[in-house]
Structures are given as C-alpha cells and as structure tokens.
Design a protein around this motif. Structure first.
Motif, PDB file in Angstrom:
ATOM      1  N   ILE A  85      83.826 -12.035  64.505  1.00  0.00           N
ATOM      2  CA  ILE A  85      84.242 -10.674  64.841  1.00  0.00           C
ATOM      3  C   ILE A  85      85.576 -10.782  65.580  1.00  0.00           C
ATOM      4  O   ILE A  85      85.654 -11.445  66.617  1.00  0.00           O
ATOM      5  N   ILE A  86      86.600 -10.196  64.985  1.00  0.00           N
ATOM      6  CA  ILE A  86      87.922 -10.248  65.611  1.00  0.00           C
ATOM      7  C   ILE A  86      88.408  -8.833  65.886  1.00  0.00           C
ATOM      8  O   ILE A  86      87.818  -7.866  65.388  1.00  0.00           O
ATOM      9  N   GLY A  87      89.493  -8.717  66.650  1.00  0.00           N
ATOM     10  CA  GLY A  87      90.050  -7.394  66.911  1.00  0.00           C
ATOM     11  C   GLY A  87      90.648  -7.325  68.300  1.00  0.00           C
ATOM     12  O   GLY A  87      90.450  -8.220  69.115  1.00  0.00           O
ATOM     13  N   PRO A  88      91.368  -6.244  68.571  1.00  0.00           N
ATOM     14  CA  PRO A  88      92.100  -6.137  69.832  1.00  0.00           C
ATOM     15  C   PRO A  88      91.197  -5.969  71.054  1.00  0.00           C
ATOM     16  O   PRO A  88      90.038  -5.577  70.919  1.00  0.00           O
ATOM     17  N   ASN A  89      91.731  -6.239  72.219  1.00  0.00           N
ATOM     18  CA  ASN A  89      91.006  -5.970  73.474  1.00  0.00           C
ATOM     19  C   ASN A  89      90.610  -4.507  73.496  1.00  0.00           C
ATOM     20  O   ASN A  89      91.405  -3.635  73.147  1.00  0.00           O
ATOM     21  N   GLY A  90      89.370  -4.262  73.880  1.00  0.00           N
ATOM     22  CA  GLY A  90      88.892  -2.876  73.943  1.00  0.00           C
ATOM     23  C   GLY A  90      88.528  -2.311  72.586  1.00  0.00           C
ATOM     24  O   GLY A  90      88.181  -1.138  72.468  1.00  0.00           O
ATOM     25  N   GLY A  91      88.577  -3.147  71.529  1.00  0.00           N
ATOM     26  CA  GLY A  91      88.291  -2.671  70.167  1.00  0.00           C
ATOM     27  C   GLY A  91      86.811  -2.391  69.920  1.00  0.00           C
ATOM     28  O   GLY A  91      86.455  -1.737  68.934  1.00  0.00           O
ATOM     29  N   GLY A  92      85.931  -2.923  70.776  1.00  0.00           N
ATOM     30  CA  GLY A  92      84.510  -2.646  70.628  1.00  0.00           C
ATOM     31  C   GLY A  92      83.672  -3.868  70.242  1.00  0.00           C
ATOM     32  O   GLY A  92      82.481  -3.746  69.935  1.00  0.00           O
ATOM     33  N   LYS A  93      84.256  -5.066  70.313  1.00  0.00           N
ATOM     34  CA  LYS A  93      83.551  -6.282  69.882  1.00  0.00           C
ATOM     35  C   LYS A  93      82.324  -6.563  70.758  1.00  0.00           C
ATOM     36  O   LYS A  93      81.213  -6.753  70.249  1.00  0.00           O
ATOM     37  N   SER A  94      82.551  -6.604  72.078  1.00  0.00           N
ATOM     38  CA  SER A  94      81.423  -6.908  72.976  1.00  0.00           C
ATOM     39  C   SER A  94      80.377  -5.798  72.913  1.00  0.00           C
ATOM     40  O   SER A  94      79.170  -6.062  73.012  1.00  0.00           O
TER      41      SER A  94
END
Ligand SMILES: Nc1ncnc2c1ncn2[C@@H]1O[C@H](COP(=O)(O)OP(=O)(O)OP(=O)(O)O)[C@@H](O)[C@H]1O
Ligand SMILES: [Mg+2]
Length: 255
Positions: free
Chosen positions: A34-43
């Motif tokens: 799972i990749i994506g920007p900070n705050g993108g919703g990964k966690s």
C-alpha cells in the motif's frame, strides 16, 4: 474464498472523509503493498482491516468474516515502534507477548518458548534472544516485532511502514524476509518506496482517499504505474519515491 475483501468502503474521522468508495480484494498468497502520500489514508485502511476502526459505509470481510471475528488470523506490526530505553525488556520477552492470546493461564509453556525461538530463527534474531530491546538497531527491532507477529500463527501479516527510518540495505533485508514469509502467509505492507515494493509485491494499491490497484506489477511496468498515479491525481509526484510530503505540498500549492 478471498483473504481480504473490501467493498465500497468509506471512512471519515468526524466530517473529514479519509477513504472514499474503496474496493479491492486479496488472495491468501498475495503480497500487497500500500503506497501513497502522507495523510492519504494508508494507516486508516490498515486499522479498518484490523477491526480497530469501523467503516461508516461499505464492508470488510477477512476470510468471509468480520475483522473482529477474524482478528486471530491477522498479525500486525504498527507504524511507530518506539523503544523506551529505560524499560529493560528483552527480545525474547517481546516475542513471547505474541503468545499471550493463546495462553490463558498467564504463564508461558514450553510450546510458547519453542514457538518464540522458531519465530526468532525465521527472522534471523535467535542469537540475540536475551539482548535488551533498547540496544538494537531500528532494523533489528523491526525484525523482533515481525517475530512477535509470527508467534501468533496468523494467516496474514500486516505491517505499517516497517522500514521507515531504516537505510536502503536494511529495507531490502526486511522485504527479503517478508518475501520468504509470503510462502506461507499473506503480506500487506504499507511503504513509501515504490522501487523497493516493485521488486516484491504482486499487487500495489495506491491510496489517496481513493484507491487505485495495480495487479502483477514488475520493474518494467514502473513507468506505467507512475503515469497512472500521476494522471489519477492530476499532478506529478516525484518519480523515484511516491513520498508523500512532496505530493501533498504539490496539492497544497495547486489549491
Ligand atoms: N485518530 C484520528 N482522528 C482524526 N483524524 C485522523 C486520525 N488519524 C488520522 N487522521 C487523519 O486522517 C488522514 C489519514 O491519516 P492516515 O494516518 O490514515 O494517513 P497515512 O496515509 O497513513 O499517512 P502517513 O504516510 O503519514 O502515515 C490524515 O489527514 C490524518 O490527519
Ligand atoms: Mg500511516
């Protein structure tokens, strides 16, 4: 049966929508990055899969059941693994904690110790079983937490940025370890480094409120993936690293 099945999932903290109509599934032997920007919703997505948060809309099934019913099938290595240097816990003691939910008497059995040592062997840390956790490097400490997760005999291992603040060699070693573990369990790993995950994951989910899934990626499809990601978000992210802060900054500048 699917290992993880997410259908039309939306989630908001208060009124801030963090995940919007997200759908995807994984099979038992998948290695999902799972990749994506900070705050993108990964966690947030990881916490929803673990059943620590409840979606406002849509559904999540783990082996056909709710995340809470399947909690024993999921092992989790969190994003921030801090070590309190004043707390004199040993490597073995940390790993044994993975046995707590299987041990109702509160005392560890011979089987618990065998399982802990086996997990430590798998991550190459058995020789440091009696070392203090606070003395270990970031990469070694992360291996210990992976060993603790292995002790739970789960079917899916979820890791939230296990290689943050670990150098590139350390990162690759952790991913090599995850690759080996993937022969008998599903892996879901949040990472910022597309170069590293491309060599290991058979599925890559890019999350920035919406989710874009790339199946069977390989190094030669990297440019295609990046171009999809860039067009999906209407701006250019740095090519080598989908790091996020930079992407977020770009967003803010555009607005
Ligand atoms: N407990 C919370 N309460 C309110 N808002 C939250 C909470 N946790 C996260 N958020 C917000 O939700 C959004 C998504 O956060 P999340 O932690 O899922 O992102 P992330 O993709 O894991 O980011 P990072 O790469 O920085 O770890 C962010 O805007 C964050 O500020
Ligand atoms: Mg996060």
């Amino acid at each position: 049966m699917k290992a993880i099945e997410v259908n039309n999932l939306s989630f908001a903290y208060h009124k801030q929508v963090v995940l919007d109509s997200v759908s995807f599934s994984t099979d038992l032997k998948d290695f999902l990055a799972i990749i994506g920007p900070n705050g993108g919703g990964k966690s947030t997505l990881v916490k929803l899969i673990l059943g620590l948060l409840t979606p406002q809309k849509g559904s999540i099934k783990i082996f056909g059941k709710s995340p809470k019913q399947s909690a024993h099938l999921l092992a989790y290595v969190p994003q921030h693994v801090h070590s309190n240097s004043d707390f004199p816990i040993t490597v073995l003691e940390v790993v044994l904690m993975g046995r707590l939910n299987q041990n109702w008497l509160g005392r560890y059995t011979k089987k618990d110790y065998e399982s802990a040592y086996e997990a430590l062997r798998k991550v190459g840390m058995d020789k440091l079983a009696n070392a203090k956790l606070s003395r270990l490097s970031g990469g070694q400490r992360q291996r210990v937490f992976i060993a603790r997760a292995l002790c739970m005999n789960a079917k899916i291992l979820l890791l939230d940025e296990p290689t943050a603040s670990i150098d590139i060699d350390g990162q690759r070693q952790i991913f090599e370890l995850l690759h080996q573990l993937n022969s008998h369990m599903g892996i879901v790993v949040v990472s910022h480094d597309i170069n590293v995950v491309l060599g290991y994951a058979n599925k890559i989910a890019h999350i920035n409120r919406k989710l874009y899934m790339h199946e069977a990626p390989c190094k030669t499809t990297k440019e295609a993936i990046l171009s999809t990601l860039n067009s999906a978000h209407g701006h250019l992210c740095p090519v080598e690293l989908v790091h996020a802060q930079t992407c977020n900054q770009n967003h803010e500048e555009e607005l």
